[in-house]
Scaffold this motif. Structure first.
Motif, PDB file in Angstrom:
ATOM      1  N   HIS A 223       0.862  -1.181   0.000  1.00 33.92           N
ATOM      2  CA  HIS A 223       0.000   0.000   0.000  1.00 33.92           C
ATOM      3  C   HIS A 223       0.896   1.227   0.000  1.00 33.92           C
ATOM      4  O   HIS A 223       1.793   1.346   0.838  1.00 33.92           O
ATOM      5  N   ARG A 224       0.658   2.138  -0.930  1.00 33.84           N
ATOM      6  CA  ARG A 224       1.495   3.323  -1.042  1.00 33.84           C
ATOM      7  C   ARG A 224       1.468   4.160   0.251  1.00 33.84           C
ATOM      8  O   ARG A 224       2.458   4.780   0.622  1.00 33.84           O
ATOM      9  N   LYS A 225       0.325   4.191   0.924  1.00 30.68           N
ATOM     10  CA  LYS A 225       0.236   4.989   2.148  1.00 30.68           C
ATOM     11  C   LYS A 225       1.109   4.402   3.255  1.00 30.68           C
ATOM     12  O   LYS A 225       1.707   5.132   4.044  1.00 30.68           O
ATOM     13  N   ILE A 226       1.186   3.070   3.305  1.00 25.30           N
ATOM     14  CA  ILE A 226       2.066   2.427   4.294  1.00 25.30           C
ATOM     15  C   ILE A 226       3.518   2.739   3.947  1.00 25.30           C
ATOM     16  O   ILE A 226       4.319   3.125   4.813  1.00 25.30           O
ATOM     17  N   LEU A 227       3.851   2.598   2.678  1.00 23.10           N
ATOM     18  CA  LEU A 227       5.225   2.850   2.234  1.00 23.10           C
ATOM     19  C   LEU A 227       5.610   4.307   2.473  1.00 23.10           C
ATOM     20  O   LEU A 227       6.688   4.609   3.001  1.00 23.10           O
ATOM     21  N   LYS A 307      -1.205   4.368   9.145  1.00 23.70           N
ATOM     22  CA  LYS A 307      -2.364   3.737   9.795  1.00 23.70           C
ATOM     23  C   LYS A 307      -3.537   3.600   8.816  1.00 23.70           C
ATOM     24  O   LYS A 307      -4.224   2.564   8.797  1.00 23.70           O
ATOM     25  N   GLN A 308      -3.750   4.623   7.990  1.00 22.46           N
ATOM     26  CA  GLN A 308      -4.820   4.541   6.982  1.00 22.46           C
ATOM     27  C   GLN A 308      -4.588   3.355   6.044  1.00 22.46           C
ATOM     28  O   GLN A 308      -5.510   2.607   5.722  1.00 22.46           O
ATOM     29  N   GLY A 309      -3.339   3.198   5.610  1.00 26.01           N
ATOM     30  CA  GLY A 309      -3.000   2.090   4.716  1.00 26.01           C
ATOM     31  C   GLY A 309      -3.177   0.739   5.384  1.00 26.01           C
ATOM     32  O   GLY A 309      -3.686  -0.214   4.775  1.00 26.01           O
ATOM     33  N   ILE A 310      -2.764   0.641   6.642  1.00 29.75           N
ATOM     34  CA  ILE A 310      -2.897  -0.621   7.384  1.00 29.75           C
ATOM     35  C   ILE A 310      -4.373  -0.972   7.585  1.00 29.75           C
ATOM     36  O   ILE A 310      -4.781  -2.139   7.438  1.00 29.75           O
ATOM     37  N   ASP A 311      -5.199   0.027   7.897  1.00 30.10           N
ATOM     38  CA  ASP A 311      -6.645  -0.205   8.034  1.00 30.10           C
ATOM     39  C   ASP A 311      -7.251  -0.696   6.715  1.00 30.10           C
ATOM     40  O   ASP A 311      -8.087  -1.607   6.703  1.00 30.10           O
TER      41      ASP A 311
END
Length: 562
Positions: A223-227, A307-311
């Protein structure tokens, strides 16, 4: 005159076009820039004509090499038929999932493609100025789709597109890495609750790869947000995020030491920042297993973006379980996807031949689920060769066979640039299947099994014995054609029987319809399933006598058609 000079003038014109647009938007005088651009276009016209005259002169005075351009290939009938089957298989799955299709030009305005592909932008094929427009061959089918959606004010669409794309890449023909090749894309544009469309795209991808029967495969997810959250945590400067992301994406082909060197030496990243990134990007394995590791990391969970990416990933895994494809997934933190337009989930499919022979990617989820940056690099990665166009995949296997992700801002960016006001954002998610790489795998499997491949779809060969007139064979062929049965016969007036049998054998035609004088006079023909002269039981197979009026029904039943 050199092409480089023409290209440099094209670049100057493009810069001036952008500047003129900016000046006009801000209602400032752009007459100086307009005059400069006119002069450049006149100069370009002269240079282009000189270049074309030079090429024409060389062609008239010298012999030329009869070959296809580097990185392209002629598809012989057998290869074209196998590709057609790949297209048909994918299309049937796309249609099953409620998709419609579009077609777009193979070239776009240069400004449409510019700046959308990160470091891969150097691989875009630019065209000469034609009629005052700078154009480039399309690099993929995604950006043209986003342009189409923005141009037509579309807010919701599920579309597939099968077409050729072009890249000034370093070709490796045997691995399906080419400069002109087919892509098969399916994308969904429009809003949905989190991960609903994302999970369906992954379901479609798994259905497609399973239906193609290429063997075991794995879909790597990130997920790009996690990265980006990891980069934020590590302290990567905002202006280096995408270039560092591109370096991370090479971890499947290069050892960590080489990737770290690129980050620090070539791209100027602080070594401590790189080491912090290295603590995360080695993680890969079963989805829920890696998810729990990330959730138990208070530092990472303290970054809102991560956190958004993990969710999102937690929701995604729940849906993929419902779709019965979760076992095909691997949560791989090294997956970054170099393209600039991705904003959310990213993925790519790999096959057992994606890696070189010394390193298998199977079982479906890589065994090294607790990997870290300090683990030893794969033995084969040390052999990866880097040239001016990137990594030579002939040293690292065929690479990914499909890839995609979520890109929520591309449509809005096009609309905004064009001054079009859209009432709502149009987020998108999609996947692209690399047909040439799939073909490369299928062809390797076929060669290994020594299966004969056909270049035609002909179903029946009409064979005349004992001087049966050509007109009689034409009549029967017409009867079969008119009923949708693919049919062939010898074009000779009095063909010899052995030559006719050979034609049926050479083309692997499954049925031969035999016209013998006595039987045909009685209104009968003999239909024989062609086993091939080398197969067991071929000599004892005399076929079956069928009344002429029943031939169509008989053959349709044998061919599995109503």
């Amino acid at each position: 005159m050199s092409t480089n000079t023409i290209e440099s003038i094209n670049n100057e014109i493009l810069l001036l076009q952008n500047k003129i647009k900016e000046l006009k938007i801000s209602k400032k005088d752009a007459s100086l820039e307009v005059n400069s651009m006119k002069l450049l276009k006149e100069q370009l016209k002269v240079l282009t004509k000189q270049n074309q005259d030079s090429i024409s002169s060389n062609n008239n005075n010298n012999n030329f090499t009869l070959k296809t351009p580097k990185g392209t290939i002629d598809h012989k009938p057998e290869a074209a038929l196998l590709r057609k089957k790949i297209f048909s298989t994918l299309e049937s799955i796309f249609l099953k999932h409620d998709a419609s299709t579009i077609d777009t030009p193979v070239f776009e305005l240069k400004e449409i493609l510019a700046g959308k592909y990160g470091e891969d932008s150097k691989l875009i094929y630019d065209l000469s100025d034609q009629g005052g427009e700078l154009c480039s061959l399309r690099y993929d089918l995604t950006v043209p789709f986003a342009r189409y959606v923005a141009m037509n004010g579309i807010t919701s669409m599920k579309r597939y597109h099968i077409g050729k794309v072009y890249r000034r890449d370093q070709p490796v023909m045997t691995k399906g890495r080419m400069r002109e090749f087919y892509q098969c894309d399916i994308d969904i544009a429009g809003t949905c609750d989190p991960m609903v469309y994302d999970s369906e795209i992954l379901k479609i991808l798994c259905e497609a790869l399973t239906a193609l029967d290429i063997g075991q495969y794995t879909v790597k997810l990130n997920h790009r947000k996690i990265l980006d959250g990891i980069f934020q945590l590590a302290g990567v400067p905002a202006d280096k995020t995408r270039s560092i992301s591109s370096a991370v994406d090479k971890l499947d082909k290069l050892p960590w030491a080489d990737v770290k060197k690129e980050m620090t030496v070539e791209k100027g990243l602080d070594e401590k920042v790189a080491d912090k990134i290295g603590q995360y990007v080695g993680l890969k394995g079963q989805g829920y297993e890696i998810l729990e590791k990330l959730k138990s990391d208070p530092e990472l969970m303290g970054i809102p973006l991560a956190k958004q990416g993990i969710d999102d990933m937690e929701i995604l895994f729940r849906y993929l379980k419902v779709y019965k494809v979760l076992d095909k997934m691997s949560f791989d933190m090294s997956l970054a996807r170099g393209l600039d337009y991705y904003t959310g989930i990213i993925y790519e499919a790999i096959h057992e031949s994606s890696a070189p022979p010394s390193r298998s990617v199977n079982p479906p989820v890589p065994a090294n689920s607790s990997g870290s940056s300090s683990s030893k690099p794969p033995k084969s990665s040390k052999n990866a060769v880097i040239n001016e166009d990137g990594i030579d995949e002939s040293t690292v296997g065929v690479g990914s066979i499909a890839a995609g992700g979520r890109y929520d801002n591309l449509v809005g960016m096009f609309a905004e640039s064009a001054g079009k006001k859209m009432n709502e954002q149009v987020p998108c998610v999609g996947v692209s299947v690399g047909v040439e790489r799939v073909y490369s795998i299928m062809e390797s499997r076929r060669k290994a099994s020594q299966e004969k491949i056909r270049g035609k779809e002909t179903e029946v060969f009409v064979l005349g014995l004992g001087g049966v007139e050509l007109e009689k064979r034409m009549e029967v062929a017409t009867l079969l054609w008119d009923n949708g049965i693919k049919t062939s016969f010898s074009p000779k007036v009095n063909p010899k029987a052995p030559a006719q049998w050979k034609q049926a054998d050479d083309d692997s035609i499954p049925y031969v319809l035999i016209l013998a004088p006595k039987e045909y006079a009685e209104g009968k023909v003999r239909i024989k399933a062609q086993l091939g002269k080398d197969q067991a039981g071929a000599e004892d197979n005399k076929g079956e006598e069928v009344p002429l009026e029943s031939v169509v029904a008989y053959l349709k039943e044998k061919l599995g058609r109503s």
